[in-house]
Design an enzyme around this catalytic site. Structure first.
Site, PDB file in Angstrom:
ATOM      1  N   THR A  40       0.800  -1.284   0.014  1.00  0.00           N
ATOM      2  CA  THR A  40      -0.092   0.147  -0.003  1.00  0.00           C
ATOM      3  C   THR A  40       0.831   1.324   0.080  1.00  0.00           C
ATOM      4  O   THR A  40       0.549   2.151  -0.833  1.00  0.00           O
ATOM      5  CB  THR A  40      -1.087   0.102   1.193  1.00  0.00           C
ATOM      6  OG1 THR A  40      -1.619  -1.033   1.341  1.00  0.00           O
ATOM      7  CG2 THR A  40      -2.047   1.115   1.230  1.00  0.00           C
ATOM      8  N   HIS A  43       2.149   1.708  -3.502  1.00  0.00           N
ATOM      9  CA  HIS A  43       0.980   2.317  -4.281  1.00  0.00           C
ATOM     10  C   HIS A  43       1.018   3.992  -4.147  1.00  0.00           C
ATOM     11  O   HIS A  43       1.092   4.739  -5.060  1.00  0.00           O
ATOM     12  CB  HIS A  43      -0.214   1.950  -3.950  1.00  0.00           C
ATOM     13  CG  HIS A  43      -0.590   0.418  -4.130  1.00  0.00           C
ATOM     14  ND1 HIS A  43       0.126  -0.343  -5.077  1.00  0.00           N
ATOM     15  CD2 HIS A  43      -1.276  -0.662  -3.515  1.00  0.00           C
ATOM     16  CE1 HIS A  43      -0.293  -1.377  -5.154  1.00  0.00           C
ATOM     17  NE2 HIS A  43      -1.180  -1.786  -4.210  1.00  0.00           N
TER      18      HIS A  43
END
Lengths: 343, 343, 343, 343
Positions: A40, A43
């Site tokens: 995450t 990202h």
């Protein structure tokens, strides 16, 4: 204090001095001992489609996996005291919704994520709701403490499929998959078939206790697993790949009456023939969005405290916080295990 | 063939030549590789009250725990072939009753016991209903194969309490209790508190993976376990003692919401305060009469085949069949583990 | 405000004017719509041994079962608003202990009871921790709302034994047992055998859906239930009697593999032969200390809201608060169902 | 005897005189009281792709859902006697495979289907393995007895999702879906949302106890169900439609932590976003291939025997065996419920 801040759209982040967090009702200030880079974070760092579409307010401090020490209590905090050694659950429950009131706060209907919807832990200090800070035994090294959040997901998957004495597959040997192998080993799974396309990762899986490693670029993994189980198929599989082809192979290898724990997040829809793969097979499929709060943490802490859960090989790099760019590079290449950042 | 026959009331039995068994519909002839002495055999051998009141027709061949090779098939047998390596489940289900028709044949309403209600396995050959003969991997040594029946009870208890990552107690360290410790170790129990009154047995428990051994003649075992769990109490306990005082201590040590697996058979009623020990505590108590047929066998075979379940130290004596009197003596003294008789 | 106060040791209580409660952090002020007399209130009212030994500080306001309206919020309360229609869970969890952190706050290790360890609800107003006040649908009449606390215990028992399509027994037809019959009827139990010694209560059980009522003073209830189930025995029984003889009869009537939900609190130890009644029978016994917070409340509210759970006949008397002495008298005689007091 | 025979590829079948069946080991001869037309019969009747690809040997007698009387026992049959009133489970287990040996014979690895892989029951007599003939109470009318096989699938779905007190959806109101509504009503589901595209069927659903019927051609069924549950979503849904769009709508309406029972067999792959619909939602999905043998039969028989499960409205046509062509026509149009053929 120093923090890694995502200031604006586009690739990258900066290390800079920022104000110390100010505590609100129910929050605690924690001094970060170690933090870990997660997909995450990656990202958001590269600011891909996912990041652009997830209501992330910039600037923000990155990071949500960490071990830390409680250094200050906000108003109304009762479950912690200054000096407590904690790790953090990323799930911030609202405490009011149907799920929170029915024993499932980890899938709160209004779930917020630490380090995504709030400032995170790639910093010297962070603030976090007290409910998310979990006391852990001193016997757990801070670098291990920093990865309890993803490890909990892997442990939970093994609880759900009840892997003791079973023949199971772990599909996808990134950090979550590798830790699922470790947990399956700790739970006494009989055969653990680790599947990936990368021999380096499969090597770590072997080290962690996989009884067989299967490179799915070199054979038909479904056929291989059916063969290894004398045509019966595996009792269960855990998907940590998020790859739809690999997931379908998992279903092909699943025995009638088998169980599936899904952790990975495919970037495209799964196309599955429900008749042959689910209904006639009587598969039970369980979606897993992290740890139960806090049953999973208890099981995980117990195992680590007694030395029964070995995940050292999953941590492949330990860097200083200021070397975060190198960390994101390593993590990006996807070949390594977990990268730790130490403030 | 040679067999150990209980001919008449009173202590003892004789080794003598008897007719070979004649197979009926659904039965198989097995050549015994190894057999083990169980408490039930002991009861019949010494012809105690239990034996006198259990409809045992004499003369009868003793013994019900064994590993063997299938040497002849009776009419209608389809699940086995000559040469198969098997162990035996003692429970002979009727196949017709409510329980047999509802997935619980191991607690058949008309249950008969191999070696108790039929001729047994302390002999060169025995006949047994094919449904009770379970194929096992060649990797399992015949002496281990001979104790799968009691081992299955211990494995089952760990399945029921889901011991992975939990803090559990095993009360009573006779062979069943010791094997419960082994199984808890294989399942990844975090803390295993073994309780007994005999230091020799506790020593074996330690060897098998107990994290703490507690001699209940030397301390208050309930208080000790509460202390070891920081006042919370154990998540679960397995009773393999059949001692009512020890069972009550187990309840005192049990945490609120904990589980209890009962295997032992007390010779006197348990006197228990349901309010404080069960209702307010929300204890879940599960009676365990042996193995599920055959889910438990599968888990057990898988674990043994992969070397994940160590019970070697439980087998303390291996004797020739003709030395059965010595075997019963050792077994009687109750200090040793399992005594194996090899025809 | 008016309240029924237990002022000192000895029988009885007085109706008097007292100060309005002052709210602390996390508490709400509720205006009582209806309250119900429970056995616990009775114990305190007559000041029996139980009451004398339970750390009850006098003077105290009696009562813990009620429906009410929220009229004021203390600091930090977020899950409620003024005007909400609520019922109360008596269990006040600490929020910090092992059980509270592991999804079992209803059996909190430091559990306090509303109306026992705090001032209660036999009054015009009461204060209660917000966590214990549960919003309920307006479709539930206040008199029914006042008995949701005990009803939840009965519903929970049926959830635990999964009574749909099963043959079950409810032993003891006081209010809790009667409501267990209602819940079993709502869940679609096939046969519901209600057992008691009082024909009046058995009559209400019949009205609530018991398929057979058994007066255990007039026949052997265990034999009767075995006969009614063609010798198989009942799939499960719920004990709401707290009578050890009746509980033993329940075990005798239980089929092999059956389930037992224990709610009643015997005043003397149960003497039970574990071998025949639990181990060989593979009984599963579950202690039930009230409702799960709040899964049970959700199921119960859903059923009542749709008119699927009929407990009207259990409420046999509705009195004004000032007629509490009459209410306690009726309740004391133990023949009636629930007595409601309306301020 | 008379039988409806599928003689060759192409549409249709013929009523003709055939030889009486000859019993083998373990089989019984049954005299058919009533039989029901199932979708599978329809597939074979019209000889569609499914039929052409399923190893069906022609000529064959159609039909697999029936009630009957046992009129002759083959060698070795012990669980039945001449005169027994039975219904049939279509699943013929091998008794030897992993699943058969582990309590899951209903999903036998070598499963054969009565009336598909063997001659069926659209005839005056049929032979069937004794294990598949289930004794049922005389209180069940033969026409109802003829549909116990599909009804069992619907009952099983409700057992798996534990519908008592829950808000559930039944998607698809063909006979299986309608019977799932009936079973949900019997189990005490709070709200039952029946979804279909056909108002006639929805009318029957309403009659059977659906609390709300939703014609998905006239509104967005997912939004409607979310609205009806105050934004929470349904606790569970049962798919009996086999329509992938309807299934996706079901997932959208499912609450976080909800359960899905899949019965329907889509003719095309389901394309599903695992992240949002399964993982983040922590959905549990259970494939259901018929009844558990025989736990489901017991629950179903119990309910029917006590008049707690009303499926009369599902049986819309009762015809003589010789009118089978009319029966297949009605069944083909898919508007009616179950069509019964009486020899």
């Amino acid at each position: 204090m120093k923090a890694i801040v995502k200031e604006c759209a586009g690739i990258g982040a900066v290390l800079k001095d920022v104000e110390m967090p100010v505590l609100c009702e129910g929050e605690v200030l924690i001094k970060i001992k170690a933090a870990a880079i997660c997909g995450t974070d990656q990202h958001i760092y590269v600011w891909n489609n996912w990041a652009q579409n997830n209501n992330i307010n910039l600037p923000t401090i990155l990071g949500h996996e960490c071990s830390a020490e409680v250094v200050e209590l906000g108003p109304g905090v009762k479950n912690l005291k200054v000096g407590d050694y904690v790790a953090c659950d990323t799930h911030i429950p609202c405490g009011e919704c149907y799920q929170c009131r029915n024993g499932e706060q980890h899938i709160c209907q209004n779930l917020k994520l630490f380090g995504v919807h709030t400032n995170g832990c790639f910093a010297e200090y962070a603030k976090i709701p007290a409910v998310c800070a979990v006391k852990i035994p001193e016997s757990i090294h801070p670098n291990i403490g920093a990865v309890l959040e993803p490890l909990g997901t892997s442990v939970r998957a093994n609880v759900e499929i009840q892997s003791s004495g079973k023949n199971i597959a772990v599909i996808g040997c990134g950090p979550i998959g590798l830790m699922a192998v470790s947990a399956a080993r700790a739970f006494g799974a009989a055969n653990i078939y680790a599947v990936d396309i990368n021999d380096y990762r499969l090597g770590i899986a072997k080290e962690l206790g996989a009884t067989e490693v299967i490179n799915s670029t070199q054979c038909n993994s479904a056929e291989k697993m059916c063969e290894l189980t004398n045509g019966v198929g595996v009792d269960a599989f855990i998907d940590a790949s998020g790859n739809t082809f690999a997931i379908l192979d998992g279903f092909k290898a699943l025995r009638k009456g088998g169980k599936v724990a899904l952790i990975g997040l495919p970037s495209r829809p799964l196309e599955i023939d429900l008749g042959s793969q689910v209904v006639f097979k009587e598969a039970t499929i369980i979606g897993i969005h992290g740890r139960r709060m806090f049953e999973t943490w208890t099981v995980m802490s117990n195992l680590l405290d007694k030395g029964l859960l070995n995940i050292d090989p999953v941590i492949t790099h330990v860097l200083k916080l200021e070397d975060f760019e190198k960390g994101f590079d390593i993590s990006q290449q996807g070949i390594g295990g977990k990268v730790i950042l130490v403030p």
